[in-house]
Design an enzyme around this catalytic site. Structure first.
Site, PDB file in Angstrom:
ATOM      1  N   TYR A 188      29.890 -81.827  59.604  1.00 19.73           N
ATOM      2  CA  TYR A 188      29.443 -83.025  58.891  1.00 19.73           C
ATOM      3  C   TYR A 188      29.512 -84.195  59.877  1.00 19.73           C
ATOM      4  CZ  TYR A 188      29.927 -80.124  54.763  1.00 19.73           C
ATOM      5  OH  TYR A 188      29.799 -79.116  53.839  1.00 19.73           O
ATOM      6  N   GLN A 195      32.641 -77.457  51.046  1.00 15.83           N
ATOM      7  CA  GLN A 195      33.041 -78.849  51.191  1.00 15.83           C
ATOM      8  C   GLN A 195      34.020 -78.950  52.357  1.00 15.83           C
ATOM      9  OE1 GLN A 195      35.647 -80.523  48.141  1.00 15.83           O
ATOM     10  NE2 GLN A 195      34.218 -82.226  47.870  1.00 15.83           N
ATOM     11  N   GLU A 219      25.038 -81.542  59.913  1.00 16.98           N
ATOM     12  CA  GLU A 219      24.485 -82.209  58.731  1.00 16.98           C
ATOM     13  C   GLU A 219      24.263 -83.688  59.031  1.00 16.98           C
ATOM     14  OE1 GLU A 219      25.852 -81.598  54.515  1.00 16.98           O
ATOM     15  OE2 GLU A 219      26.459 -83.711  54.734  1.00 16.98           O
ATOM     16  N   ARG A 222      24.010 -79.294  41.882  1.00 14.57           N
ATOM     17  CA  ARG A 222      23.858 -80.079  40.666  1.00 14.57           C
ATOM     18  C   ARG A 222      23.788 -81.552  41.012  1.00 14.57           C
ATOM     19  NH1 ARG A 222      28.216 -81.682  36.144  1.00 14.57           N
ATOM     20  NH2 ARG A 222      28.652 -83.119  37.843  1.00 14.57           N
ATOM     21  N   ASP A 228      25.893 -85.441  42.060  1.00  9.72           N
ATOM     22  CA  ASP A 228      26.837 -86.370  41.444  1.00  9.72           C
ATOM     23  C   ASP A 228      26.155 -87.151  40.329  1.00  9.72           C
ATOM     24  OD1 ASP A 228      28.934 -85.729  43.216  1.00  9.72           O
ATOM     25  OD2 ASP A 228      28.014 -86.984  44.751  1.00  9.72           O
TER      26      ASP A 228
END
Length: 617
Positions: free
Chosen positions: A279, A185, A21, A111, A113
């Site tokens: 990540y 996450q 990512e 969605r 933050d």
């Protein structure tokens, strides 16, 4: 190609796969270097990459451009993040239309933050309320053209049973609405993750789960990232890392082994997971070290346009010749011809680094909640009260400021007395470092890097100041040929006394068997990029107070009228020389204004409310 197809193919071949990512950088040069880095990291063999979408959609166009470049020029399968935040359906449709035009077949629907400056998430007019609404919209308008990923949160395993059941219900509804797989996450407690996977499967969710893996780059970065995401960290991680927190190389080395063992547990757990999503934080070294520790050998490409991989940075885009001497040392060649940016110990990085930007790439915000901020910083309504807050931070009596998430570093204590005096004079310091002339790399205050080395620093100050006080200071700065400075206002108008466009290294280290390492620099483009963040943090602080309150008006006016300045004293053998012009300017200002300006500890302070359009009234 759809990611779900790639996962199926890897399962059929019974092989482990991985992906990376990245987030859009804040500067144009950072973007070019990130594309160059993605190009290099492609040699590490990722199945695909994904590009984040900024909270509030501020970098949405840049995300789209990066997807286009990665798909068409670099030729690597790309997944595009897409959020509901500040995104009416029309804007979502534009993003999806462009993604399809670029050949992108994969979208991570979130969605998102709350928008910048807001505590609570709210839908925009004509937008979407939940991630599931975005999933349904994509399926309704694009059928099965896109693979859709959704987010999973292993930390939910720690919730009470009824809340956990509710979260599983919501996740199942997203899958039933058309999501193809789940990105999780980041996490560091493998037991929590394994338990969460079992809970997900027990809820009837059968789509692939892709664990999000965050390499440990530095101690400070690790602390900030886990605090921001409220990630539970096993105590044995902390016990292993904290003793070496001032040695980034050692932290990265130990962290690599800890995270690698976590990955092995996942891959060997017989839970149907053979893929890892890294990540990267736009950094290469930590991810590469982790892959090497896991013995995951990158795949080689059959066809290459040149014997070596071509770069995409502006100065290398047309490069077709390299010295033959490095034919078998490509990594060394790139390293010796790249700008330094892979050894970050200080906040100020090179704007040409793709890692230049926020910690997580998702926007700017103050770490403190409104409630904590008001307790910490009270309700300042004049410069005297504000200067006292800044001074208390420098002496360690205050644990944070809007510009500093954590307490002042140990080296600040060395110059706390001088910083306190500067703040009381009206120079509101937000960053500093003392001069250091050859401290050992294991020094408890200044040390960093490998053992048996020596580290050096130039004295550095960064502060907000009123135009009237700055007018008194600059002549004193100009009299010292060893001082270089940059002055900028919120509009971006820049003033400097340096004739060089290049970076000024302000921290460097000399270590056995290594070339000199220069991890921290100051230069104009980086400063201009940081300026936006520095002013925004001040305005966000002001918004913690009621709209018509004296504190909000005072802080907003201060940000409107003040200038941001950084000063470097280039003679590191004179540790106090940087402070001399400030003390002289403060005394001169006090003498000029006498009792007409507010007094702070006996020194006249500038009247911030009397400044308009850069001129004192």
């Amino acid at each position: 190609m759809k990611i779900s197809k790639k996962i199926q193919q890897a399962e059929k071949e019974n092989r482990v796969w991985w992906s990376f990512e990245y987030f859009p950088p804040r500067t144009a040069q950072g973007l070019q270097n990130l594309l160059d880095r993605i190009e290099r990291m492609r040699a590490l063999g990722p199945e695909f990459i994904d590009i984040t979408w900024n909270a509030g959609g501020r970098t949405s166009e840049l995300t789209s451009e990066m997807v286009k470049t990665c798909q068409s020029l670099i030729g690597i399968e790309t997944c595009m993040h897409l959020t509901c935040t500040n995104m009416p359906a029309s804007k979502v449709d534009i993003a999806l239309k462009e993604a399809k035009e670029h050949g992108c077949r994969n979208v991570l629907a979130l969605r998102g933050d709350p928008p910048q400056g807001k505590d609570e998430w709210e839908a925009v007019e004509g937008g979407f309320v939940h991630g599931i609404d975005l999933v349904r919209h994509i399926r309704k308008n694009y059928g099965d053209y896109f693979d859709i990923a959704v987010a999973g949160f292993p930390q939910q395993q720690l919730l009470p049973p009824d809340q956990l059941a509710f979260e599983m219900k919501c996740l199942k509804e997203k899958i039933d609405a058309g999501a193809n797989f789940i990105f999780t996450q980041m996490f560091y407690d493998v037991e929590i993750f394994l338990g969460w996977v079992k809970t997900v499967r027990a809820a009837g969710i059968t789509v692939p789960i892709v664990p999000g893996i965050a390499p440990i780059q530095t101690w400070n970065g690790f602390q900030k990232a886990t605090a921001l995401a409220q990630t539970k960290v096993p105590q044995f991680f902390l016990d292993a890392l904290e003793p070496h927190k001032n040695n980034d190389e050692k932290v990265r080395e130990i962290g690599t082994k800890l995270v690698a063992e976590m990955c092995r547990r996942i891959l060997n757990a017989d839970i149907g997971i053979k893929g890892l999503h890294f990540y990267t934080m736009n950094l290469e070294k930590g991810t590469r070290m982790l892959l090497e520790e896991l013995n995951l050998v990158p795949r080689r490409e059959v066809v290459k346009p040149l014997p070596w991989r071509q770069s995409l940075t502006p100065n290398r885009r047309s490069e077709t010749i390299r010295p033959i001497f490095w034919a078998n040392r490509t990594k060394s060649y790139l390293s010796r011809t790249e700008n330094w940016d892979e050894y970050p110990n200080g906040r100020f990085g090179d704007s040409r680094s793709p890692a230049y930007g926020e910690l997580d790439g998702y926007g700017i915000w103050i770490k403190q909640t409104k409630e904590n901020a008001l307790k910490l910083w009270n309700h300042p309504t004049n410069l005297n009260e504000l200067a006292e807050l800044f001074a208390k931070f420098c002496t360690g009596e205050l644990t944070s400021l809007p510009w500093s998430d954590e307490a002042a570093s140990g080296e600040t204590s060395v110059i706390s007395e001088q910083l306190t005096k500067l703040n009381h004079m009206g120079f509101l310091t937000i960053n500093s470092q003392p001069a250091v002339d050859g401290a050992r790399s294991d020094d408890k205050i200044f040390g960093w890097g490998p053992a048996n080395g020596y580290v050096y620093q130039k004295a550095y100050l960064e502060f907000f100041v009123s135009p009237e006080l700055l007018d008194v200071l600059l002549p004193h700065l100009d009299r010292d040929p060893n001082i270089t400075y940059y002055v900028i206002n919120k509009r971006g108008d820049l003033r400097t006394n340096t004739q060089s466009d290049g970076p000024n290294a302000v921290t460097w280290g000399v270590f056995p068997g290594k070339e000199i390492i220069q991890p921290t620099i100051v230069e104009a483009i980086s400063f201009m990029a940081w300026k936006d963040e520095a002013y925004e943090l001040g305005y966000q602080w002001a918004k913690y107070y009621e709209p018509e309150s004296p504190t909000r008006k005072f802080l907003s006016d201060l940000m409107d009228k003040s200038l941001l300045v950084n000063v470097v004293h280039n003679d590191y053998k004179r540790p106090n020389a940087i402070f001399e012009p400030f003390f002289k300017a403060g005394e001169e200002f006090a003498a000029l204004h006498g009792k007409s300006a507010p007094l702070t500890n006996g020194n006249a302070a500038p009247n911030w409310h009397a400044v308009e359009n850069g001129n004192a009234h």
